[in-house]
Motif scaffolding. Structure first.
Motif, mmCIF file in Angstrom:
data_model
loop_
_atom_site.group_PDB
_atom_site.id
_atom_site.type_symbol
_atom_site.label_atom_id
_atom_site.label_comp_id
_atom_site.label_asym_id
_atom_site.label_seq_id
_atom_site.Cartn_x
_atom_site.Cartn_y
_atom_site.Cartn_z
ATOM 1 N N ASP A 168 0.838 -1.200 0.000
ATOM 2 C CA ASP A 168 0.000 0.000 0.000
ATOM 3 C C ASP A 168 0.874 1.252 0.000
ATOM 4 O OD1 ASP A 168 -2.347 -1.430 0.006
ATOM 5 O OD2 ASP A 168 -2.432 -1.556 2.193
ATOM 6 N N VAL A 169 0.702 2.086 -1.014
ATOM 7 C CA VAL A 169 1.450 3.339 -1.137
ATOM 8 C C VAL A 169 0.472 4.506 -1.052
ATOM 9 C CG1 VAL A 169 2.911 4.741 -2.648
ATOM 10 C CG2 VAL A 169 3.254 2.263 -2.530
ATOM 11 N N TRP A 170 0.782 5.468 -0.194
ATOM 12 C CA TRP A 170 -0.108 6.605 0.003
ATOM 13 C C TRP A 170 -0.115 7.517 -1.223
ATOM 14 C CZ3 TRP A 170 -4.020 7.986 2.817
ATOM 15 C CH2 TRP A 170 -4.413 9.324 2.867
ATOM 16 N N SER A 171 -1.304 7.827 -1.713
ATOM 17 C CA SER A 171 -1.465 8.729 -2.854
ATOM 18 C C SER A 171 -1.992 10.069 -2.357
ATOM 19 C CB SER A 171 -2.438 8.129 -3.875
ATOM 20 O OG SER A 171 -2.779 9.088 -4.856
ATOM 21 N N GLN B 213 -5.730 10.727 -1.812
ATOM 22 C CA GLN B 213 -5.881 10.748 -0.354
ATOM 23 C C GLN B 213 -6.284 9.379 0.195
ATOM 24 O OE1 GLN B 213 -5.475 13.516 2.204
ATOM 25 N NE2 GLN B 213 -4.042 13.694 0.489
ATOM 26 N N LYS B 214 -5.592 8.366 -0.300
ATOM 27 C CA LYS B 214 -5.809 7.008 0.197
ATOM 28 C C LYS B 214 -4.613 6.146 -0.184
ATOM 29 C CE LYS B 214 -8.252 5.160 -3.852
ATOM 30 N NZ LYS B 214 -9.488 4.489 -4.329
ATOM 31 N N TYR B 215 -4.539 4.958 0.423
ATOM 32 C CA TYR B 215 -3.486 4.012 0.072
ATOM 33 C C TYR B 215 -3.886 3.249 -1.186
ATOM 34 C CZ TYR B 215 -1.106 4.832 4.478
ATOM 35 O OH TYR B 215 -0.430 5.411 5.509
ATOM 36 N N VAL B 216 -2.935 3.111 -2.102
ATOM 37 C CA VAL B 216 -3.184 2.445 -3.381
ATOM 38 C C VAL B 216 -2.296 1.203 -3.476
ATOM 39 C CG1 VAL B 216 -3.091 2.680 -5.889
ATOM 40 C CG2 VAL B 216 -3.738 4.651 -4.470
ATOM 41 N N PRO B 217 -2.868 0.007 -3.718
ATOM 42 C CA PRO B 217 -2.045 -1.197 -3.893
ATOM 43 C C PRO B 217 -1.092 -1.032 -5.080
ATOM 44 C CG PRO B 217 -4.344 -1.784 -3.569
ATOM 45 C CD PRO B 217 -4.308 -0.303 -3.781
ATOM 46 N N THR B 218 0.197 -1.233 -4.831
ATOM 47 C CA THR B 218 1.233 -0.969 -5.827
ATOM 48 C C THR B 218 2.215 -2.130 -5.867
ATOM 49 O OG1 THR B 218 1.058 1.401 -5.327
ATOM 50 C CG2 THR B 218 3.003 0.688 -6.553
ATOM 51 N N ASP B 219 2.665 -2.472 -7.067
ATOM 52 C CA ASP B 219 3.670 -3.523 -7.206
ATOM 53 C C ASP B 219 4.899 -3.165 -6.379
ATOM 54 O OD1 ASP B 219 5.856 -5.209 -8.417
ATOM 55 O OD2 ASP B 219 4.212 -5.792 -9.731
ATOM 56 N N VAL C 223 -0.476 -7.950 19.013
ATOM 57 C CA VAL C 223 -1.409 -7.124 18.247
ATOM 58 C C VAL C 223 -0.696 -6.609 17.003
ATOM 59 C CG1 VAL C 223 -2.709 -6.400 20.280
ATOM 60 C CG2 VAL C 223 -0.809 -4.981 19.470
ATOM 61 N N TYR C 224 -1.487 -6.283 15.994
ATOM 62 C CA TYR C 224 -0.908 -5.645 14.810
ATOM 63 C C TYR C 224 -1.756 -4.445 14.423
ATOM 64 C CZ TYR C 224 -4.326 -8.560 12.218
ATOM 65 O OH TYR C 224 -5.461 -9.177 11.753
ATOM 66 N N ALA C 225 -1.091 -3.460 13.827
ATOM 67 C CA ALA C 225 -1.751 -2.206 13.472
ATOM 68 C C ALA C 225 -1.719 -2.025 11.964
ATOM 69 C CB ALA C 225 -1.061 -1.032 14.155
ATOM 70 N N LYS C 226 -2.880 -1.864 11.378
ATOM 71 C CA LYS C 226 -2.969 -1.578 9.951
ATOM 72 C C LYS C 226 -2.640 -0.114 9.694
ATOM 73 C CE LYS C 226 -4.467 -5.554 8.302
ATOM 74 N NZ LYS C 226 -3.697 -6.335 7.320
ATOM 75 N N LYS C 227 -2.202 0.177 8.476
ATOM 76 C CA LYS C 227 -1.914 1.556 8.116
ATOM 77 C C LYS C 227 -3.184 2.398 8.163
ATOM 78 C CE LYS C 227 2.210 1.589 5.210
ATOM 79 N NZ LYS C 227 2.735 1.882 3.860
ATOM 80 N N SER C 228 -3.035 3.602 8.676
ATOM 81 C CA SER C 228 -4.153 4.537 8.688
ATOM 82 C C SER C 228 -3.729 5.804 7.955
ATOM 83 C CB SER C 228 -4.566 4.861 10.129
ATOM 84 O OG SER C 228 -3.455 5.330 10.862
ATOM 85 N N ILE C 229 -4.668 6.702 7.740
ATOM 86 C CA ILE C 229 -4.352 7.955 7.048
ATOM 87 C C ILE C 229 -3.259 8.684 7.825
ATOM 88 C CG2 ILE C 229 -5.278 10.191 6.326
ATOM 89 C CD1 ILE C 229 -8.001 8.822 6.042
ATOM 90 N N PRO C 230 -2.171 9.097 7.155
ATOM 91 C CA PRO C 230 -1.024 9.685 7.867
ATOM 92 C C PRO C 230 -1.289 11.101 8.385
ATOM 93 C CG PRO C 230 -0.653 9.749 5.497
ATOM 94 C CD PRO C 230 -1.932 8.995 5.708
ATOM 95 N N ARG C 231 -2.170 11.189 9.389
ATOM 96 C CA ARG C 231 -2.424 12.462 10.054
ATOM 97 C C ARG C 231 -2.449 12.217 11.557
ATOM 98 N NH1 ARG C 231 -7.110 13.306 6.614
ATOM 99 N NH2 ARG C 231 -8.333 13.048 8.526
ATOM 100 N N ASP C 232 -2.038 13.206 12.328
ATOM 101 C CA ASP C 232 -1.953 13.046 13.776
ATOM 102 C C ASP C 232 -3.315 12.853 14.434
ATOM 103 O OD1 ASP C 232 0.761 13.260 13.664
ATOM 104 O OD2 ASP C 232 0.812 15.403 14.132
#
Length: 462
Positions: free
Chosen positions: A118-121, A125-131, A380-389
């Motif tokens: 997942d790469v942030w676009s 304004q979201k994560y996009v699956p990328t090779d 526990v594991y944490a999924k990526k979230s929107i990169p804002r505080d």
């Protein structure tokens, strides 16, 4: 004729001058990568390589080539780099074949580098699956490797495939990647000091990283592609895994699969014995992948297509290799030197045998393995979230049983040693295993579970 000769001479002198200037600027600006520098120095020093192990850091942390040398009496080498891309693997194999009489090639198939990430676009304004190969954060993986390789067709191929056309200058001129430090005299002085050090000149490197519980352990980069580590996961607080991969969505990526196939096909064409395998991982990382069994199916189908053996040592039965304990891992991703010492002989026994003899040693899928195990909470594991505080962090409990119930509390560290920390109940016993926490807060998550009259508990730092 004289004019042509004069122009040619001027061109050659100009190129020589350009190369000299670039080499001096590289010396000042380009930061050292001790692992790849030591690895490639050792690679070029070998008289021959019989057995070549290719892949990511899971290879150089888990496979001890010195133990293999003693077992099989041959020269074994890990030509592995952190997060190694499959196009890089393919060209490294071709380079090794051009220099050495390779008998066997063993390809590690860690899902992290085989699947989309997942790469942030910013635009979407979201994560996009990328090779994995196309992800911008992975350009440097190929850049650095080509920088330390001797000039060859294959090092040039790695360099030219490393990035898109928008990063052409960074691809051609290493110092351009560090242009932000042109006037950073502190960073330049640091680079010069490193390159003048005895450690740099002798191709050695040692670190003493500190774990979350304050314990320091030696990490040493050794020749033949082996990273020796004394670190261990000795407390549950370490078991918080940052995840960016959901194998239910991020399946085998097209480019990575293409180069995986090219690598296998090259071995077949050249008459090199090739086998695929996966090194042991921690339980929390396996569960975080969500659809790991689906990934296994894809890998088995690919291996069967080429009539190549494939082994996942995360599925090996404990009677043959019991290596799930944190004492065998230096972090949540990699085996340590004790784990490598235990794993390497078993790895060779399996790879040096046949799948008919080895099949009973392994579970077929992760689901079958977990059904045979005692209940356990891995962390526990944490999924990526929107990169804002102001965005909460999404956590999930990692366990090996589907019908567990959980009571989840957290202690909030307010930073004041004179005050009691705040304790908050997130949920009482129920089957829900996901919860959100503020991204800017820290403390301890405590998870209690009941399963078939058994009680389990784990406390993890966040």
């Amino acid at each position: 004729m004289k004019k042509v000769l004069k122009n040619s001479t001027q061109l050659i002198l100009g190129l020589v001058l350009l190369c000299f200037v670039c080499s001096r600027v590289n010396y000042l600006l380009v930061s050292d990568d001790p692992w790849i520098r030591i690895l490639m120095h050792s690679y070029y020093e070998q008289e021959n390589i019989d057995n070549l192990f290719l892949g990511s850091s899971h290879v150089y942390s888990a496979v001890n080539p010195y133990i293999l040398d003693e077992i099989n009496g041959q020269n074994n080498f890990n030509l592995s780099t952190a997060a190694q891309r499959w196009d890089t693997t393919c060209y490294l194999l071709k380079d090794a074949y051009s220099r050495y009489d390779i008998k066997n090639v063993y390809l590690e198939c860690y899902f992290w580098t085989n699947t989309k990430c997942d790469v942030w676009s910013e635009n979407e304004q979201k994560y996009v699956p990328t090779d994995w190969i196309d992800a911008p954060q992975n350009y440097s993986i190929a850049w650095v490797l080509s920088y330390y390789m001797k000039p060859s067709i294959n090092s040039l191929a790695i360099q030219l495939h490393s990035a898109d056309v928008d990063h052409m200058l960074e691809t051609i001129f290493p110092f351009v990647r560090y242009r932000a430090n042109v006037f950073n005299w502190e960073e330049i002085s640091k680079n010069i000091d490193v390159k003048k050090s005895e450690e740099y000149k002798s191709y050695t490197h040692q670190e003493f990283p500190t774990s979350i519980d304050g314990v320091q352990g030696l990490t040493e980069y050794r020749p033949k592609g082996f990273s020796y580590s004394e670190n261990r996961i000795i407390i549950d607080a370490d078991k918080n895994f940052s995840d960016d991969r959901d194998l239910g969505f991020n399946c085998l990526s097209p480019k990575s699969e293409k180069y995986m196939r090219k690598t296998i096909e090259f071995c077949k064409k050249k008459g090199i014995n090739v086998k695929l395998y996966i090194t042991p991982m921690t339980g929390v990382q396996l569960v975080s992948a969500d659809n790991y069994d689906g990934y296994l199916s894809d890998m088995r189908n690919l291996a069967n297509e080429y009539d190549v053996e494939f082994y996942d040592f995360n599925l090996i039965k404990p009677d043959y290799l019991d290596i799930d304990s944190g004492e065998y891992f230096c972090d949540l991703y990699h085996l340590n030197s004790v784990g490598a010492e235990k794993f390497t002989p078993v790895l060779w026994d399996v790879l040096n045998s046949s799948i008919d003899k080895n099949s009973d040693m392994f579970y077929e899928y992760l689901e079958e393995k977990y059904a045979a195990e005692e209940p356990e909470i891995f962390g526990v594991y944490a999924k990526k979230s929107i990169p804002r505080d102001d965005t909460p962090k999404h956590y999930t409990v990692a366990s090996n049983k589907k019908d567990m119930t959980y009571r989840i509390t957290r202690t909030i560290d307010d930073g004041d040693a004179n005050k009691d920390d705040t304790v908050e109940v997130i949920q009482d016993y129920n089957a829900n295993k996901t919860f959100d926490l503020p991204i800017d807060q820290h403390g301890t998550i405590t998870i209690e579970s009941k399963y078939n009259n058994q009680e389990l508990s784990i406390s993890v730092a966040y």
